[in-house]
Scaffold this active site. Structure first.
Site, PDB file in Angstrom:
ATOM      1  CG  HIS A 318      -1.996   1.069   1.112  1.00 40.82           C
ATOM      2  ND1 HIS A 318      -1.728   2.409   1.281  1.00 40.82           N
ATOM      3  CD2 HIS A 318      -3.316   0.976   0.839  1.00 40.82           C
ATOM      4  CE1 HIS A 318      -2.835   3.113   1.105  1.00 40.82           C
ATOM      5  NE2 HIS A 318      -3.821   2.262   0.843  1.00 40.82           N
ATOM      6  CG  HIS A 378      -5.398  -0.428  -3.028  1.00 36.40           C
ATOM      7  ND1 HIS A 378      -5.456   0.688  -3.844  1.00 36.40           N
ATOM      8  CD2 HIS A 378      -5.463   0.035  -1.759  1.00 36.40           C
ATOM      9  CE1 HIS A 378      -5.558   1.775  -3.087  1.00 36.40           C
ATOM     10  NE2 HIS A 378      -5.575   1.402  -1.832  1.00 36.40           N
TER      11      HIS A 378
END
Length: 427
Positions: A318, A378
Protein backbone atom coordinates in the site's frame (compact mmCIF):
# COMPACT_ATOMS: atom_id res chain seq x y z
CA UNK A 1 -10.98 15.92 53.89
CA UNK A 2 -10.03 19.02 51.92
CA UNK A 3 -11.33 19.25 48.34
CA UNK A 4 -10.86 21.81 45.60
CA UNK A 5 -12.70 22.35 42.32
CA UNK A 6 -10.64 24.09 39.63
CA UNK A 7 -12.33 25.12 36.40
CA UNK A 8 -11.71 26.95 33.14
CA UNK A 9 -14.72 28.41 31.38
CA UNK A 10 -15.13 30.80 28.46
CA UNK A 11 -18.09 32.80 27.12
CA UNK A 12 -20.61 29.98 27.40
CA UNK A 13 -19.91 29.47 31.11
CA UNK A 14 -20.68 25.74 30.84
CA UNK A 15 -17.83 24.49 33.00
CA UNK A 16 -18.31 27.23 35.58
CA UNK A 17 -21.95 26.18 36.11
CA UNK A 18 -20.92 22.60 36.77
CA UNK A 19 -17.99 23.66 38.97
CA UNK A 20 -20.22 25.80 41.18
CA UNK A 21 -22.76 22.99 41.53
CA UNK A 22 -20.09 20.38 42.39
CA UNK A 23 -18.34 22.64 44.93
CA UNK A 24 -21.69 23.41 46.59
CA UNK A 25 -22.55 19.70 46.68
CA UNK A 26 -19.24 18.81 48.36
CA UNK A 27 -19.95 21.30 51.13
CA UNK A 28 -17.92 23.69 53.28
CA UNK A 29 -14.69 21.71 53.04
CA UNK A 30 -14.50 22.34 49.27
CA UNK A 31 -12.85 25.39 47.69
CA UNK A 32 -13.60 26.76 44.22
CA UNK A 33 -11.11 28.49 41.90
CA UNK A 34 -10.70 29.33 38.25
CA UNK A 35 -7.62 27.74 36.68
CA UNK A 36 -6.00 31.15 36.25
CA UNK A 37 -6.23 31.87 39.99
CA UNK A 38 -5.89 28.40 41.49
CA UNK A 39 -3.34 27.70 44.25
CA UNK A 40 -0.99 24.72 44.29
CA UNK A 41 -2.85 21.51 45.07
CA UNK A 42 -0.39 20.13 47.64
CA UNK A 43 -2.67 20.58 50.69
CA UNK A 44 -5.81 19.05 49.11
CA UNK A 45 -6.95 15.43 49.34
CA UNK A 46 -9.31 15.50 46.34
CA UNK A 47 -8.68 17.75 43.34
CA UNK A 48 -11.39 18.16 40.70
CA UNK A 49 -10.63 19.72 37.33
CA UNK A 50 -13.38 20.97 35.00
CA UNK A 51 -12.96 22.38 31.52
CA UNK A 52 -14.37 22.90 28.07
CA UNK A 53 -12.69 21.43 25.00
CA UNK A 54 -10.85 23.63 22.51
CA UNK A 55 -9.29 21.93 19.49
CA UNK A 56 -9.31 18.65 21.38
CA UNK A 57 -7.74 19.92 24.64
CA UNK A 58 -8.47 21.89 27.82
CA UNK A 59 -7.31 25.50 27.45
CA UNK A 60 -3.80 26.69 28.33
CA UNK A 61 -4.53 27.80 31.91
CA UNK A 62 -6.12 24.45 32.72
CA UNK A 63 -3.33 22.41 31.12
CA UNK A 64 -0.71 24.30 33.12
CA UNK A 65 -2.69 23.77 36.31
CA UNK A 66 -3.13 20.05 35.68
CA UNK A 67 0.56 19.53 34.94
CA UNK A 68 1.44 21.05 38.33
CA UNK A 69 -0.78 18.56 40.14
CA UNK A 70 1.26 15.58 41.34
CA UNK A 71 0.37 12.34 43.14
CA UNK A 72 -3.21 13.30 43.97
CA UNK A 73 -6.64 11.70 43.83
CA UNK A 74 -8.41 13.66 41.13
CA UNK A 75 -11.75 13.98 39.37
CA UNK A 76 -12.38 15.27 35.86
CA UNK A 77 -15.43 16.82 34.24
CA UNK A 78 -15.71 18.36 30.80
CA UNK A 79 -18.23 19.91 28.46
CA UNK A 80 -18.03 19.80 24.68
CA UNK A 81 -20.10 20.09 21.54
CA UNK A 82 -19.66 16.42 20.56
CA UNK A 83 -21.93 13.68 21.91
CA UNK A 84 -20.73 12.78 25.43
CA UNK A 85 -20.42 9.06 24.60
CA UNK A 86 -18.70 9.56 21.22
CA UNK A 87 -15.20 8.40 20.32
CA UNK A 88 -14.22 12.07 20.08
CA UNK A 89 -15.32 12.72 23.66
CA UNK A 90 -13.47 9.65 24.95
CA UNK A 91 -10.30 10.75 23.14
CA UNK A 92 -10.54 14.27 24.59
CA UNK A 93 -10.89 12.89 28.11
CA UNK A 94 -7.89 10.62 27.47
CA UNK A 95 -5.74 13.57 26.43
CA UNK A 96 -6.70 15.40 29.61
CA UNK A 97 -5.88 12.35 31.73
CA UNK A 98 -2.49 12.19 30.04
CA UNK A 99 -1.63 15.49 31.73
CA UNK A 100 -2.04 13.80 35.13
CA UNK A 101 0.49 11.01 34.77
CA UNK A 102 1.24 10.71 38.52
CA UNK A 103 -2.36 11.09 39.73
CA UNK A 104 -5.19 8.61 40.25
CA UNK A 105 -8.45 9.51 38.48
CA UNK A 106 -11.33 8.61 40.82
CA UNK A 107 -14.29 10.08 38.93
CA UNK A 108 -15.17 11.41 35.48
CA UNK A 109 -18.13 13.23 34.03
CA UNK A 110 -18.77 14.39 30.46
CA UNK A 111 -21.74 16.33 29.17
CA UNK A 112 -22.86 18.43 26.26
CA UNK A 113 -22.18 22.13 26.43
CA UNK A 114 -23.54 25.07 24.48
CA UNK A 115 -21.15 26.45 21.83
CA UNK A 116 -20.28 30.11 21.54
CA UNK A 117 -22.47 31.79 18.90
CA UNK A 118 -19.47 33.35 17.14
CA UNK A 119 -17.89 29.93 16.86
CA UNK A 120 -21.09 28.49 15.38
CA UNK A 121 -21.11 31.23 12.74
CA UNK A 122 -17.51 30.38 11.83
CA UNK A 123 -18.50 26.74 11.43
CA UNK A 124 -21.26 27.72 9.03
CA UNK A 125 -18.71 29.47 6.82
CA UNK A 126 -16.48 26.43 6.38
CA UNK A 127 -16.35 24.83 2.90
CA UNK A 128 -18.24 21.60 2.31
CA UNK A 129 -14.93 19.74 1.97
CA UNK A 130 -13.99 20.51 5.59
CA UNK A 131 -14.34 17.72 8.17
CA UNK A 132 -16.18 20.28 10.33
CA UNK A 133 -18.47 21.56 7.56
CA UNK A 134 -22.01 22.49 8.49
CA UNK A 135 -24.62 19.80 7.86
CA UNK A 136 -27.92 18.57 9.27
CA UNK A 137 -26.28 16.18 11.72
CA UNK A 138 -23.96 18.86 13.08
CA UNK A 139 -26.84 21.37 13.32
CA UNK A 140 -28.94 18.88 15.32
CA UNK A 141 -26.04 18.09 17.65
CA UNK A 142 -25.27 21.74 18.31
CA UNK A 143 -28.95 22.48 18.88
CA UNK A 144 -29.04 19.75 21.53
CA UNK A 145 -25.75 20.95 23.04
CA UNK A 146 -27.27 24.42 23.52
CA UNK A 147 -29.61 22.92 26.13
CA UNK A 148 -26.74 21.81 28.38
CA UNK A 149 -25.55 21.65 31.05
CA UNK A 150 -29.06 21.46 32.45
CA UNK A 151 -30.33 20.69 35.95
CA UNK A 152 -30.11 16.94 35.41
CA UNK A 153 -26.51 17.26 34.22
CA UNK A 154 -25.58 19.22 37.34
CA UNK A 155 -27.38 16.79 39.63
CA UNK A 156 -25.59 13.85 38.03
CA UNK A 157 -22.20 15.57 38.28
CA UNK A 158 -22.73 16.38 41.95
CA UNK A 159 -23.76 12.77 42.60
CA UNK A 160 -20.67 11.34 40.86
CA UNK A 161 -18.13 13.52 42.68
CA UNK A 162 -19.84 13.30 46.07
CA UNK A 163 -19.76 9.50 45.79
CA UNK A 164 -16.06 9.62 44.87
CA UNK A 165 -15.33 11.90 47.82
CA UNK A 166 -17.19 9.60 50.21
CA UNK A 167 -15.17 6.59 49.00
CA UNK A 168 -11.95 8.50 49.62
CA UNK A 169 -13.11 9.44 53.12
CA UNK A 170 -13.89 5.86 54.04
CA UNK A 171 -10.61 4.72 52.41
CA UNK A 172 -11.51 1.04 52.07
CA UNK A 173 -8.63 -1.37 51.81
CA UNK A 174 -7.80 -2.21 48.22
CA UNK A 175 -8.82 -5.65 47.09
CA UNK A 176 -7.00 -7.72 44.53
CA UNK A 177 -9.11 -7.93 41.40
CA UNK A 178 -9.09 -11.30 39.62
CA UNK A 179 -7.55 -11.18 36.16
CA UNK A 180 -10.08 -11.22 33.35
CA UNK A 181 -8.39 -11.48 29.95
CA UNK A 182 -9.47 -10.67 26.41
CA UNK A 183 -7.85 -10.40 23.00
CA UNK A 184 -8.75 -7.63 20.59
CA UNK A 185 -7.90 -7.96 16.91
CA UNK A 186 -7.56 -4.39 15.59
CA UNK A 187 -7.61 -4.09 11.79
CA UNK A 188 -8.12 -1.30 9.28
CA UNK A 189 -11.24 -3.00 7.92
CA UNK A 190 -12.71 -3.83 4.53
CA UNK A 191 -16.05 -3.43 2.77
CA UNK A 192 -15.46 -6.52 0.62
CA UNK A 193 -16.90 -9.68 2.24
CA UNK A 194 -14.50 -12.04 0.43
CA UNK A 195 -11.51 -10.01 1.61
CA UNK A 196 -12.68 -10.24 5.23
CA UNK A 197 -11.88 -13.98 5.14
CA UNK A 198 -8.28 -12.99 5.93
CA UNK A 199 -9.46 -11.47 9.21
CA UNK A 200 -11.44 -14.63 9.99
CA UNK A 201 -8.34 -16.72 9.46
CA UNK A 202 -6.12 -14.57 11.69
CA UNK A 203 -8.82 -14.45 14.35
CA UNK A 204 -8.97 -18.24 14.41
CA UNK A 205 -5.20 -18.39 14.98
CA UNK A 206 -5.54 -15.89 17.83
CA UNK A 207 -8.14 -18.15 19.44
CA UNK A 208 -5.86 -21.17 19.09
CA UNK A 209 -2.86 -19.48 20.70
CA UNK A 210 -4.90 -18.45 23.77
CA UNK A 211 -7.57 -21.10 24.34
CA UNK A 212 -10.44 -19.90 26.47
CA UNK A 213 -9.65 -16.21 25.99
CA UNK A 214 -12.43 -14.39 24.08
CA UNK A 215 -11.40 -12.57 20.89
CA UNK A 216 -13.07 -9.35 19.78
CA UNK A 217 -12.69 -7.62 16.41
CA UNK A 218 -12.44 -3.86 15.87
CA UNK A 219 -12.21 -1.83 12.65
CA UNK A 220 -10.11 1.30 13.07
CA UNK A 221 -11.15 2.98 9.79
CA UNK A 222 -14.06 5.32 10.36
CA UNK A 223 -14.79 5.44 6.64
CA UNK A 224 -15.02 1.66 6.35
CA UNK A 225 -17.24 1.43 9.43
CA UNK A 226 -19.56 4.10 8.03
CA UNK A 227 -19.90 2.22 4.72
CA UNK A 228 -20.80 -0.90 6.71
CA UNK A 229 -23.44 1.04 8.68
CA UNK A 230 -21.24 0.61 11.78
CA UNK A 231 -21.84 -3.15 11.84
CA UNK A 232 -18.29 -3.63 13.18
CA UNK A 233 -17.33 -1.65 16.32
CA UNK A 234 -14.43 0.78 16.65
CA UNK A 235 -11.47 0.02 18.89
CA UNK A 236 -12.65 2.58 21.43
CA UNK A 237 -16.10 1.01 21.32
CA UNK A 238 -14.69 -2.46 22.01
CA UNK A 239 -12.40 -1.31 24.83
CA UNK A 240 -15.20 0.69 26.42
CA UNK A 241 -17.46 -2.39 26.44
CA UNK A 242 -14.69 -4.62 27.80
CA UNK A 243 -14.09 -2.16 30.62
CA UNK A 244 -17.80 -2.15 31.47
CA UNK A 245 -17.80 -5.96 31.52
CA UNK A 246 -14.86 -6.09 33.92
CA UNK A 247 -12.02 -7.19 31.62
CA UNK A 248 -8.69 -5.91 32.96
CA UNK A 249 -5.99 -7.68 30.95
CA UNK A 250 -6.17 -6.91 27.22
CA UNK A 251 -3.86 -8.09 24.46
CA UNK A 252 -4.32 -6.10 21.26
CA UNK A 253 -3.19 -7.77 18.05
CA UNK A 254 -2.49 -4.80 15.77
CA UNK A 255 -2.94 -6.31 12.30
CA UNK A 256 -1.04 -3.74 10.25
CA UNK A 257 2.15 -4.10 8.23
CA UNK A 258 3.83 -0.79 9.08
CA UNK A 259 3.71 1.51 12.14
CA UNK A 260 2.06 4.29 10.16
CA UNK A 261 -0.78 6.72 10.79
CA UNK A 262 -3.40 4.06 11.55
CA UNK A 263 -1.14 2.30 14.07
CA UNK A 264 -0.33 5.54 15.91
CA UNK A 265 -4.04 6.40 15.98
CA UNK A 266 -4.58 3.00 17.62
CA UNK A 267 -1.97 3.80 20.29
CA UNK A 268 -3.68 7.12 21.02
CA UNK A 269 -7.04 5.37 21.41
CA UNK A 270 -5.51 2.77 23.73
CA UNK A 271 -4.07 5.51 25.98
CA UNK A 272 -7.63 6.38 27.05
CA UNK A 273 -7.91 3.02 28.83
CA UNK A 274 -4.43 2.26 30.15
CA UNK A 275 -5.22 3.68 33.56
CA UNK A 276 -8.07 1.23 33.99
CA UNK A 277 -6.80 -1.87 32.20
CA UNK A 278 -3.49 -3.61 31.62
CA UNK A 279 -3.16 -3.36 27.84
CA UNK A 280 -0.39 -4.61 25.57
CA UNK A 281 -0.20 -3.85 21.85
CA UNK A 282 1.72 -5.89 19.30
CA UNK A 283 4.15 -4.26 16.89
CA UNK A 284 3.70 -4.32 13.07
CA UNK A 285 6.20 -6.51 11.22
CA UNK A 286 7.85 -3.58 9.42
CA UNK A 287 8.71 -1.98 12.78
CA UNK A 288 12.18 -3.49 13.08
CA UNK A 289 14.74 -5.45 11.12
CA UNK A 290 14.22 -8.61 13.18
CA UNK A 291 10.43 -8.65 12.92
CA UNK A 292 10.63 -7.81 9.20
CA UNK A 293 12.94 -10.76 8.57
CA UNK A 294 10.59 -13.20 10.35
CA UNK A 295 7.60 -11.76 8.51
CA UNK A 296 9.25 -12.08 5.09
CA UNK A 297 10.04 -15.71 5.89
CA UNK A 298 6.33 -16.25 6.62
CA UNK A 299 5.39 -14.51 3.36
CA UNK A 300 7.82 -16.70 1.41
CA UNK A 301 6.18 -19.85 2.81
CA UNK A 302 2.79 -18.53 1.68
CA UNK A 303 3.68 -18.34 -2.04
CA UNK A 304 1.62 -20.47 -4.44
CA UNK A 305 3.22 -23.84 -5.18
CA UNK A 306 2.85 -23.12 -8.90
CA UNK A 307 5.51 -20.38 -8.75
CA UNK A 308 8.32 -21.93 -10.77
CA UNK A 309 12.05 -21.30 -10.64
CA UNK A 310 12.74 -18.26 -12.79
CA UNK A 311 9.25 -16.77 -12.40
CA UNK A 312 9.07 -13.20 -11.15
CA UNK A 313 6.93 -12.30 -8.16
CA UNK A 314 5.71 -8.72 -7.82
CA UNK A 315 4.15 -7.86 -4.47
CA UNK A 316 1.76 -4.90 -4.27
CA UNK A 317 2.18 -2.91 -1.06
CA UNK A 318 0.00 0.00 0.00
CA UNK A 319 2.55 2.60 1.10
CA UNK A 320 1.81 6.24 1.90
CA UNK A 321 1.47 9.13 -0.53
CA UNK A 322 3.47 11.44 1.76
CA UNK A 323 6.42 9.03 1.77
CA UNK A 324 6.37 8.26 5.49
CA UNK A 325 6.53 4.50 4.83
CA UNK A 326 9.03 4.57 1.95
CA UNK A 327 11.96 3.41 4.08
CA UNK A 328 10.01 0.52 5.61
CA UNK A 329 8.79 -0.78 2.24
CA UNK A 330 12.26 -0.35 0.74
CA UNK A 331 13.61 -2.51 3.57
CA UNK A 332 10.92 -5.10 2.85
CA UNK A 333 11.83 -5.09 -0.85
CA UNK A 334 15.46 -5.66 0.08
CA UNK A 335 14.62 -8.62 2.31
CA UNK A 336 12.51 -10.17 -0.45
CA UNK A 337 15.36 -9.74 -2.94
CA UNK A 338 17.71 -11.50 -0.53
CA UNK A 339 15.46 -14.56 -0.69
CA UNK A 340 15.17 -14.43 -4.46
CA UNK A 341 16.40 -11.76 -6.91
CA UNK A 342 13.17 -12.32 -8.88
CA UNK A 343 11.08 -11.09 -5.91
CA UNK A 344 10.01 -7.46 -6.24
CA UNK A 345 7.89 -5.06 -4.22
CA UNK A 346 6.15 -1.86 -5.35
CA UNK A 347 3.57 0.35 -3.67
CA UNK A 348 0.28 1.86 -4.75
CA UNK A 349 1.30 5.06 -2.96
CA UNK A 350 4.81 6.29 -2.26
CA UNK A 351 7.94 4.24 -3.04
CA UNK A 352 9.11 1.84 -4.36
CA UNK A 353 7.07 2.96 -7.40
CA UNK A 354 5.57 0.44 -9.81
CA UNK A 355 6.94 2.16 -12.92
CA UNK A 356 10.50 1.89 -11.65
CA UNK A 357 10.18 -1.67 -10.38
CA UNK A 358 8.51 -2.82 -13.59
CA UNK A 359 11.69 -2.08 -15.58
CA UNK A 360 13.64 -4.49 -13.36
CA UNK A 361 11.40 -7.47 -14.15
CA UNK A 362 13.08 -9.68 -16.75
CA UNK A 363 11.12 -12.92 -16.38
CA UNK A 364 8.43 -13.75 -18.92
CA UNK A 365 5.98 -15.04 -16.30
CA UNK A 366 5.01 -12.69 -13.46
CA UNK A 367 2.98 -13.44 -10.34
CA UNK A 368 1.11 -10.48 -8.89
CA UNK A 369 0.45 -10.87 -5.16
CA UNK A 370 -0.96 -8.38 -2.63
CA UNK A 371 1.55 -7.41 0.07
CA UNK A 372 -1.48 -6.56 2.18
CA UNK A 373 -3.47 -8.26 4.92
CA UNK A 374 -6.61 -8.42 2.77
CA UNK A 375 -7.14 -8.49 -0.99
CA UNK A 376 -9.42 -5.48 -1.18
CA UNK A 377 -10.05 -2.75 -3.71
CA UNK A 378 -6.38 -2.19 -4.55
CA UNK A 379 -5.83 -5.88 -5.34
CA UNK A 380 -9.05 -6.20 -7.34
CA UNK A 381 -8.62 -3.00 -9.36
CA UNK A 382 -5.15 -1.44 -9.20
CA UNK A 383 -3.33 -4.76 -9.34
CA UNK A 384 -5.49 -7.15 -11.37
CA UNK A 385 -8.19 -4.95 -12.93
CA UNK A 386 -9.11 -4.82 -16.61
CA UNK A 387 -8.43 -1.09 -16.95
CA UNK A 388 -5.37 -0.16 -19.02
CA UNK A 389 -3.57 1.39 -16.05
CA UNK A 390 -3.75 -1.70 -13.81
CA UNK A 391 -0.44 -3.39 -13.06
CA UNK A 392 -1.58 -6.52 -14.81
CA UNK A 393 -2.49 -4.73 -18.04
CA UNK A 394 0.70 -2.69 -18.07
CA UNK A 395 2.83 -5.80 -17.61
CA UNK A 396 0.90 -7.68 -20.29
CA UNK A 397 1.38 -4.76 -22.67
CA UNK A 398 5.12 -5.09 -22.02
CA UNK A 399 4.98 -8.76 -23.07
CA UNK A 400 4.73 -10.50 -19.70
CA UNK A 401 2.41 -13.36 -18.83
CA UNK A 402 0.60 -12.43 -15.60
CA UNK A 403 -0.92 -14.59 -12.89
CA UNK A 404 -2.84 -12.77 -10.17
CA UNK A 405 -3.29 -14.08 -6.65
CA UNK A 406 -6.43 -12.53 -5.16
CA UNK A 407 -5.86 -13.54 -1.57
CA UNK A 408 -4.62 -11.30 1.22
CA UNK A 409 -1.52 -12.34 3.16
CA UNK A 410 -3.79 -12.90 6.17
CA UNK A 411 -5.28 -15.94 4.45
CA UNK A 412 -1.92 -17.69 4.62
CA UNK A 413 -1.42 -20.03 7.62
CA UNK A 414 2.20 -18.91 8.04
CA UNK A 415 1.31 -15.20 8.07
CA UNK A 416 -1.70 -15.71 10.35
CA UNK A 417 0.53 -17.69 12.70
CA UNK A 418 3.10 -14.87 12.61
CA UNK A 419 0.53 -12.31 13.81
CA UNK A 420 -0.76 -14.65 16.53
CA UNK A 421 2.74 -15.29 17.85
CA UNK A 422 3.69 -11.61 17.52
CA UNK A 423 0.75 -10.63 19.74
CA UNK A 424 2.45 -12.36 22.67
CA UNK A 425 5.44 -10.04 22.22
CA UNK A 426 3.38 -6.83 22.48
CA UNK A 427 4.19 -4.07 24.95
Amino acid sequence: MKSIVIYSSRKSGNSKKLAQAIAAGLGDGCELYSAADAPLTDKYDFVIFGFGIYRGWPDGDMRACMKRCRNKNVGLFMTLGAWPDSDAAISCMARAEGLLDTCKVKARFTCHGALDLDFIERLKQLPASSSHAWNDERAARIEEAAKHPDEKDMERAVEIFCQAAEKLRSAPSEKTTPEKRATVMAVFGTTIPEAAKAYDFIEEHLRQISPGVPVFRAYTSGKVRKKLAYAVPSLIGVLKQLHIEGFNKINIAAIYLSPGEEYHKLLRDVSAFKREMDISVSHPPLSSGTSLKHFIEAVNVSLPKDVAHGDAVLFMGHGNADGRADFQYAAAAEELAKLNPNFHLACVEGKPEFEQVMTKIKSNRVWLIPFMIVAGDHALNDMSGDESDSWKKQLESAGHECHCVLHGLGESPSVAAYFAKNMELGS
